[in-house]
Scaffold this motif. Structure first.
Motif, mmCIF file in Angstrom:
data_model
loop_
_atom_site.group_PDB
_atom_site.id
_atom_site.type_symbol
_atom_site.label_atom_id
_atom_site.label_comp_id
_atom_site.label_asym_id
_atom_site.label_seq_id
_atom_site.Cartn_x
_atom_site.Cartn_y
_atom_site.Cartn_z
ATOM 1 N N ASP A 1 68.145 -5.403 34.141
ATOM 2 C CA ASP A 1 68.374 -4.396 35.174
ATOM 3 C C ASP A 1 69.856 -4.232 35.467
ATOM 4 O O ASP A 1 70.345 -3.122 35.702
ATOM 5 N N ASN A 2 70.591 -5.361 35.431
ATOM 6 C CA ASN A 2 72.035 -5.277 35.664
ATOM 7 C C ASN A 2 72.721 -4.495 34.550
ATOM 8 O O ASN A 2 73.674 -3.741 34.784
ATOM 9 N N LEU A 3 72.224 -4.675 33.312
ATOM 10 C CA LEU A 3 72.784 -3.936 32.191
ATOM 11 C C LEU A 3 72.580 -2.440 32.367
ATOM 12 O O LEU A 3 73.502 -1.627 32.159
ATOM 13 N N PHE A 4 71.354 -2.012 32.736
ATOM 14 C CA PHE A 4 71.067 -0.598 32.945
ATOM 15 C C PHE A 4 71.930 -0.031 34.073
ATOM 16 O O PHE A 4 72.449 1.085 33.976
ATOM 17 N N ALA A 5 72.072 -0.814 35.164
ATOM 18 C CA ALA A 5 72.878 -0.345 36.287
ATOM 19 C C ALA A 5 74.336 -0.170 35.870
ATOM 20 O O ALA A 5 74.991 0.820 36.223
ATOM 21 N N THR A 6 74.855 -1.117 35.087
ATOM 22 C CA THR A 6 76.239 -1.022 34.618
ATOM 23 C C THR A 6 76.433 0.187 33.711
ATOM 24 O O THR A 6 77.432 0.914 33.809
ATOM 25 N N GLN A 7 75.479 0.411 32.811
ATOM 26 C CA GLN A 7 75.581 1.565 31.911
ATOM 27 C C GLN A 7 75.537 2.877 32.680
ATOM 28 O O GLN A 7 76.275 3.814 32.368
ATOM 29 N N ARG A 8 74.698 2.964 33.679
ATOM 30 C CA ARG A 8 74.601 4.188 34.464
ATOM 31 C C ARG A 8 75.907 4.472 35.187
ATOM 32 O O ARG A 8 76.385 5.608 35.215
ATOM 33 N N TRP A 9 76.501 3.434 35.789
ATOM 34 C CA TRP A 9 77.776 3.629 36.465
ATOM 35 C C TRP A 9 78.877 4.008 35.475
ATOM 36 O O TRP A 9 79.721 4.856 35.772
ATOM 37 N N PHE A 10 78.835 3.363 34.301
ATOM 38 C CA PHE A 10 79.830 3.688 33.282
ATOM 39 C C PHE A 10 79.720 5.142 32.835
ATOM 40 O O PHE A 10 80.728 5.862 32.743
ATOM 41 N N LEU A 11 78.504 5.602 32.554
ATOM 42 C CA LEU A 11 78.303 6.983 32.122
ATOM 43 C C LEU A 11 78.653 7.969 33.235
ATOM 44 O O LEU A 11 79.201 9.053 32.969
ATOM 45 N N LEU A 12 78.373 7.602 34.481
ATOM 46 C CA LEU A 12 78.729 8.464 35.602
ATOM 47 C C LEU A 12 80.238 8.602 35.723
ATOM 48 O O LEU A 12 80.755 9.706 35.947
ATOM 49 N N VAL A 13 80.956 7.481 35.562
ATOM 50 C CA VAL A 13 82.419 7.524 35.627
ATOM 51 C C VAL A 13 82.976 8.379 34.494
ATOM 52 O O VAL A 13 83.890 9.191 34.695
ATOM 53 N N VAL A 14 82.433 8.202 33.286
ATOM 54 C CA VAL A 14 82.884 9.013 32.139
ATOM 55 C C VAL A 14 82.652 10.491 32.412
ATOM 56 O O VAL A 14 83.514 11.339 32.134
#
Length: 376
Positions: free
Chosen positions: A2-15
């Motif tokens: 779940d932490n991985l998915f949350a990190t990826q979502r924030w990363f894609l949002l920032v991009v």
């Protein structure tokens, strides 16, 4: 996980946010690059087919580039001057059209209805147009004079113009490689879903740009040729206008036949010419329904006409000319995202208890129901 998915979502949002911010900041210099990318996107399928025929990628791109450059050159040299002249002719006829409406159409409507109807002070509008129509002929001269007085503007204008074919050539040559590398950059666990969304976005956008726009262009050519054959002076202008208005179903037919009927009557002063104008647009509608749309668009589901109009206007309002260029790709992505969001919502507990039963329905049945909904 779940932490991985949350990190990826924030990363894609920032991009996503950084990319949007850069587009906003770099808007003034992005126009030639976006135009080049659009031309590369439209012509990439042709280059791919030439590759399948045995040509190398570079040779295929050169062939496509030469054909595209020739068509654009002919368009600029042959049609732009004619359109400019016909616009001047149309503007000169506007006061006469207002006079015809004031002297014949309004009295006929009043006689039919049996009462007086006010359409405002048309004489003032006619005087305004008559006194100012000459200025329209000086617009290009004024623009040219302003550009000439600014050396930097001349350099920037020519630089952007020369950049478009250069950018188009290199993007078209490396288009497939760039798409493949972008796919490799995506996180592996979400790459299949993102690739699926990208493919659906390409189908939506392609069905409109490569389909509906071709239909619009073909209709414009058909209408222009038909009006030219009956001798109308404004054939090219009115034909292209009707073709552009065809972005909305039946709007091109309505706008084109009304404008052409008025122009034809003002030129010939013979009601019989209106029958020929109607015949031209009847043939155009028949070709659209039986040949052009089935051949060029088929049964693909593209962007809704209202969504196209709104996205272009919204893009222009937010980002100017750059917003107009990116409006349709962004609208296609949003449409695909909303479609998946809708499907996910109907399968969730938020939709209702029946949604829980969808998990037990075979996938082919769900797919058939989806196709039936799209056809309706």
């Amino acid at each position: 996980m779940d932490n991985l998915f949350a990190t990826q979502r924030w990363f894609l949002l920032v991009v996503f946010l950084v990319t949007g911010f850069l587009l906003y900041l770099l808007g003034p210099i992005l126009s030639p690059f976006l135009v080049g990318a659009l031309l590369a996107y439209l012509t990439d399928p042709v280059a791919d087919r030439l590759e399948l025929a045995g040509f190398t990628r570079t040779t295929s791109v050169v062939i496509v580039f030469v054909i595209l450059s020739t068509l654009l050159t002919l368009l600029i040299l042959l049609f732009i001057p004619k359109l400019s002249h016909q616009i001047q002719v149309m503007v000169r006829q506007i006061p006469a059209v207002i006079a015809l409406f004031e002297e014949k159409v309004i009295p006929a409507i009043q006689a039919y209805l049996g009462e007086d109807i006010s359409f405002g002070d048309l004489s003032t509008l006619k005087q305004l147009i008559t006194s100012h129509w000459q200025k329209t002929g000086d617009i290009m001269a004024q623009i040219a004079g302003g550009i000439t007085r600014s050396g930097l503007a001349v350099v920037g204008w020519f630089a952007n113009l020369l950049l478009i074919p250069v950018v188009t050539f290199y993007l078209l040559r490396d288009w497939d490689v760039m798409i493949e590398k972008i796919g490799y950059l995506l996180p592996r666990n979400i790459e299949p879903k993102v690739s699926l969304w990208a493919k659906e976005s390409d189908e939506v956008l392609g069905s409109f740009i490569k389909g509906q726009l071709l239909v619009m262009f073909a209709l414009g050519v058909v209408y222009a040729l038909g009006l030219w054959m009956i001798g109308l002076d404004l054939a090219l202008l009115l034909g292209m206008l009707a073709g552009l208005a065809s972005i909305v179903p039946y709007m091109g037919f309505i706008v084109g036949i009304i404008a052409s009927a008025v122009a034809a009557y003002m030129q010939f002063h013979d009601p019989i010419i209106l029958l020929w104008v109607g015949a031209v647009f009847a043939v155009g509608q028949a070709l659209e329904g039986m040949v052009l749309t089935p051949l060029l668009v088929g049964d693909k589901i593209g962007l809704h006409p209202v969504a196209v109009i709104f996205s272009i206007m919204a893009g222009g309002q937010l980002f100017g000319f750059v917003g107009v260029l990116i409006a349709l790709p962004v609208a296609a992505v949003i449409m695909v995202f909303l479609r998946h969001l809708h499907d996910g919502y109907k399968k969730s507990h938020l939709y209702g208890s029946e949604a829980l039963e969808l998990a037990d329905i075979p996938e082919p049945v769900l797919e058939q129901e989806k196709n039936d909904d799209e056809q309706r």
